[in-house]
Design a protein around this motif. Structure first.
Motif, PDB file in Angstrom:
ATOM      1  N   ARG A  85       0.836  -1.216   0.000  1.00  0.00           N
ATOM      2  CA  ARG A  85       0.000   0.000   0.000  1.00  0.00           C
ATOM      3  C   ARG A  85       0.860   1.250   0.000  1.00  0.00           C
ATOM      4  O   ARG A  85       0.543   2.227  -0.687  1.00  0.00           O
ATOM      5  CB  ARG A  85      -0.933   0.022   1.213  1.00  0.00           C
ATOM      6  N   TRP A  86       1.960   1.237   0.755  1.00  0.00           N
ATOM      7  CA  TRP A  86       2.845   2.400   0.823  1.00  0.00           C
ATOM      8  C   TRP A  86       3.503   2.671  -0.528  1.00  0.00           C
ATOM      9  O   TRP A  86       3.599   3.810  -0.968  1.00  0.00           O
ATOM     10  CB  TRP A  86       3.899   2.203   1.915  1.00  0.00           C
ATOM     11  N   LEU A 127       1.659   9.162  -6.230  1.00  0.00           N
ATOM     12  CA  LEU A 127       2.168  10.520  -6.061  1.00  0.00           C
ATOM     13  C   LEU A 127       3.230  10.835  -7.110  1.00  0.00           C
ATOM     14  O   LEU A 127       3.303  11.966  -7.602  1.00  0.00           O
ATOM     15  CB  LEU A 127       2.729  10.705  -4.649  1.00  0.00           C
ATOM     16  N   GLU A 128       4.046   9.846  -7.464  1.00  0.00           N
ATOM     17  CA  GLU A 128       5.063  10.042  -8.502  1.00  0.00           C
ATOM     18  C   GLU A 128       4.403  10.326  -9.857  1.00  0.00           C
ATOM     19  O   GLU A 128       4.852  11.210 -10.592  1.00  0.00           O
ATOM     20  CB  GLU A 128       5.928   8.782  -8.605  1.00  0.00           C
ATOM     21  N   ILE A 129       3.363   9.593 -10.174  1.00  0.00           N
ATOM     22  CA  ILE A 129       2.633   9.824 -11.428  1.00  0.00           C
ATOM     23  C   ILE A 129       2.004  11.207 -11.397  1.00  0.00           C
ATOM     24  O   ILE A 129       2.036  11.936 -12.374  1.00  0.00           O
ATOM     25  CB  ILE A 129       1.570   8.728 -11.647  1.00  0.00           C
ATOM     26  N   GLY A 130       1.439  11.579 -10.258  1.00  0.00           N
ATOM     27  CA  GLY A 130       0.827  12.895 -10.078  1.00  0.00           C
ATOM     28  C   GLY A 130      -0.600  12.949 -10.600  1.00  0.00           C
ATOM     29  O   GLY A 130      -0.985  12.193 -11.489  1.00  0.00           O
ATOM     30  N   GLY A 131      -1.380  13.825 -10.006  1.00  0.00           N
ATOM     31  CA  GLY A 131      -2.747  14.040 -10.457  1.00  0.00           C
ATOM     32  C   GLY A 131      -3.731  12.954 -10.068  1.00  0.00           C
ATOM     33  O   GLY A 131      -4.863  12.956 -10.537  1.00  0.00           O
ATOM     34  N   LEU A 132      -3.332  12.020  -9.218  1.00  0.00           N
ATOM     35  CA  LEU A 132      -4.222  10.945  -8.804  1.00  0.00           C
ATOM     36  C   LEU A 132      -4.663  11.124  -7.364  1.00  0.00           C
ATOM     37  O   LEU A 132      -3.889  11.564  -6.521  1.00  0.00           O
ATOM     38  CB  LEU A 132      -3.523   9.583  -8.941  1.00  0.00           C
ATOM     39  N   SER A 133      -5.892  10.771  -7.090  1.00  0.00           N
ATOM     40  CA  SER A 133      -6.401  10.725  -5.722  1.00  0.00           C
ATOM     41  C   SER A 133      -7.092   9.386  -5.540  1.00  0.00           C
ATOM     42  O   SER A 133      -7.441   8.711  -6.503  1.00  0.00           O
ATOM     43  CB  SER A 133      -7.365  11.886  -5.454  1.00  0.00           C
ATOM     44  N   GLY A 134      -7.274   8.989  -4.290  1.00  0.00           N
ATOM     45  CA  GLY A 134      -7.914   7.717  -4.003  1.00  0.00           C
ATOM     46  C   GLY A 134      -7.294   7.074  -2.788  1.00  0.00           C
ATOM     47  O   GLY A 134      -6.883   7.755  -1.856  1.00  0.00           O
ATOM     48  N   ASP A 170      -3.162   8.634 -16.615  1.00  0.00           N
ATOM     49  CA  ASP A 170      -2.452   8.506 -15.339  1.00  0.00           C
ATOM     50  C   ASP A 170      -2.936   7.274 -14.570  1.00  0.00           C
ATOM     51  O   ASP A 170      -2.131   6.551 -13.974  1.00  0.00           O
ATOM     52  CB  ASP A 170      -2.624   9.766 -14.499  1.00  0.00           C
ATOM     53  N   CYS A 171      -4.236   7.038 -14.598  1.00  0.00           N
ATOM     54  CA  CYS A 171      -4.774   5.830 -13.958  1.00  0.00           C
ATOM     55  C   CYS A 171      -4.219   4.585 -14.638  1.00  0.00           C
ATOM     56  O   CYS A 171      -3.891   3.601 -13.971  1.00  0.00           O
ATOM     57  CB  CYS A 171      -6.300   5.831 -14.017  1.00  0.00           C
ATOM     58  N   GLN A 172      -4.090   4.625 -15.958  1.00  0.00           N
ATOM     59  CA  GLN A 172      -3.545   3.483 -16.697  1.00  0.00           C
ATOM     60  C   GLN A 172      -2.096   3.228 -16.319  1.00  0.00           C
ATOM     61  O   GLN A 172      -1.673   2.074 -16.200  1.00  0.00           O
ATOM     62  CB  GLN A 172      -3.675   3.696 -18.201  1.00  0.00           C
ATOM     63  N   LYS A 173      -1.326   4.295 -16.108  1.00  0.00           N
ATOM     64  CA  LYS A 173       0.072   4.134 -15.672  1.00  0.00           C
ATOM     65  C   LYS A 173       0.133   3.393 -14.337  1.00  0.00           C
ATOM     66  O   LYS A 173       0.964   2.499 -14.148  1.00  0.00           O
ATOM     67  CB  LYS A 173       0.757   5.489 -15.529  1.00  0.00           C
ATOM     68  N   LEU A 174      -0.744   3.783 -13.404  1.00  0.00           N
ATOM     69  CA  LEU A 174      -0.760   3.109 -12.103  1.00  0.00           C
ATOM     70  C   LEU A 174      -1.193   1.656 -12.277  1.00  0.00           C
ATOM     71  O   LEU A 174      -0.593   0.749 -11.698  1.00  0.00           O
ATOM     72  CB  LEU A 174      -1.680   3.842 -11.128  1.00  0.00           C
ATOM     73  N   LEU A 175      -2.201   1.421 -13.081  1.00  0.00           N
ATOM     74  CA  LEU A 175      -2.681   0.063 -13.334  1.00  0.00           C
ATOM     75  C   LEU A 175      -1.572  -0.803 -13.940  1.00  0.00           C
ATOM     76  O   LEU A 175      -1.366  -1.941 -13.524  1.00  0.00           O
ATOM     77  CB  LEU A 175      -3.897   0.102 -14.257  1.00  0.00           C
ATOM     78  N   ASP A 176      -0.852  -0.257 -14.911  1.00  0.00           N
ATOM     79  CA  ASP A 176       0.252  -1.000 -15.523  1.00  0.00           C
ATOM     80  C   ASP A 176       1.306  -1.355 -14.485  1.00  0.00           C
ATOM     81  O   ASP A 176       1.814  -2.477 -14.450  1.00  0.00           O
ATOM     82  CB  ASP A 176       0.890  -0.183 -16.652  1.00  0.00           C
ATOM     83  N   TRP A 177       1.634  -0.400 -13.615  1.00  0.00           N
ATOM     84  CA  TRP A 177       2.623  -0.644 -12.571  1.00  0.00           C
ATOM     85  C   TRP A 177       2.141  -1.727 -11.605  1.00  0.00           C
ATOM     86  O   TRP A 177       2.916  -2.600 -11.206  1.00  0.00           O
ATOM     87  CB  TRP A 177       2.930   0.649 -11.828  1.00  0.00           C
ATOM     88  N   ASP A 194      -9.400  13.822  -1.685  1.00  0.00           N
ATOM     89  CA  ASP A 194      -8.546  15.007  -1.764  1.00  0.00           C
ATOM     90  C   ASP A 194      -7.094  14.654  -2.079  1.00  0.00           C
ATOM     91  O   ASP A 194      -6.357  15.483  -2.592  1.00  0.00           O
ATOM     92  CB  ASP A 194      -8.587  15.787  -0.445  1.00  0.00           C
ATOM     93  N   SER A 195      -6.687  13.417  -1.747  1.00  0.00           N
ATOM     94  CA  SER A 195      -5.303  12.997  -1.924  1.00  0.00           C
ATOM     95  C   SER A 195      -5.309  11.496  -2.152  1.00  0.00           C
ATOM     96  O   SER A 195      -6.361  10.888  -2.311  1.00  0.00           O
ATOM     97  CB  SER A 195      -4.477  13.361  -0.682  1.00  0.00           C
ATOM     98  N   PHE A 196      -4.137  10.898  -2.131  1.00  0.00           N
ATOM     99  CA  PHE A 196      -4.056   9.441  -2.239  1.00  0.00           C
ATOM    100  C   PHE A 196      -3.660   8.915  -0.868  1.00  0.00           C
ATOM    101  O   PHE A 196      -2.580   9.221  -0.367  1.00  0.00           O
ATOM    102  CB  PHE A 196      -3.032   9.009  -3.299  1.00  0.00           C
ATOM    103  N   ALA A 197      -4.541   8.129  -0.262  1.00  0.00           N
ATOM    104  CA  ALA A 197      -4.375   7.725   1.137  1.00  0.00           C
ATOM    105  C   ALA A 197      -4.121   6.231   1.261  1.00  0.00           C
ATOM    106  O   ALA A 197      -4.387   5.449   0.350  1.00  0.00           O
ATOM    107  CB  ALA A 197      -5.636   8.084   1.925  1.00  0.00           C
ATOM    108  N   ILE A 198      -3.627   5.863   2.404  1.00  0.00           N
ATOM    109  CA  ILE A 198      -3.515   4.454   2.797  1.00  0.00           C
ATOM    110  C   ILE A 198      -4.559   4.233   3.862  1.00  0.00           C
ATOM    111  O   ILE A 198      -4.621   4.959   4.847  1.00  0.00           O
ATOM    112  CB  ILE A 198      -2.103   4.166   3.324  1.00  0.00           C
ATOM    113  N   ARG A 199      -5.355   3.231   3.640  1.00  0.00           N
ATOM    114  CA  ARG A 199      -6.419   2.917   4.620  1.00  0.00           C
ATOM    115  C   ARG A 199      -6.190   1.569   5.224  1.00  0.00           C
ATOM    116  O   ARG A 199      -5.550   0.729   4.696  1.00  0.00           O
ATOM    117  CB  ARG A 199      -7.794   2.937   3.931  1.00  0.00           C
TER     118      ARG A 199
END
Length: 86
Positions: A14-15, A22-29, A49-56, A81-86
Motif C-alpha cells: 500500500r505504501w 504521487l510520482e505519477i501525479g494528479g491521482l487521488s484515491g 495517469d490511472c492506466q500508468k498506475l494500473l500498468d505498474w 482530496d489525496s491518495f491515502a492508505i487505509r
C-alpha cells in the motif's frame, strides 16, 4: 477500482502504491488491505495517469508478489482530496 491478488499484504504494498500514485501525479484515491488478503486500489484522475498506475500494479517493480489484477473502470466520484492508505 482494482483488486490485487498475491503476496501483497505485510510487504509495504500500500505504501509503495501511494508513492507511485504521487510520482505519477494528479491521482487521488486510496489503497486498502482486504480481509481476504487482496489489496483494493481506487484511483481517480486522468485516464492515462490511472492506466500508468494500473500498468505498474500488474507489471511493475512492486513489493511482494502480484499474482493477478482485476480492474473495473467507472465514472469518477471526485470524493478524494489525496491518495491515502487505509
Amino acid at each position: 477500482m482494482v483488486w490485487v491478488r498475491g503476496k501483497v499484504q505485510g510487504v509495504g504494498f500500500r505504501w509503495f502504491t501511494r508513492a507511485k500514485a504521487l510520482e505519477i501525479g494528479g491521482l487521488s484515491g486510496f489503497a486498502l488491505n482486504l480481509d481476504d488478503g487482496r489489496v483494493q486500489v481506487v484511483a481517480e484522475g486522468q485516464r492515462a495517469d490511472c492506466q500508468k498506475l494500473l500498468d505498474w500494479l500488474g507489471e511493475g517493480d512492486t513489493p511482494g508478489r502480484v499474482d493477478g489484477v482485476t480492474e473495473i473502470w467507472d465514472t469518477p466520484r471526485r470524493g478524494y482530496d489525496s491518495f491515502a492508505i487505509r
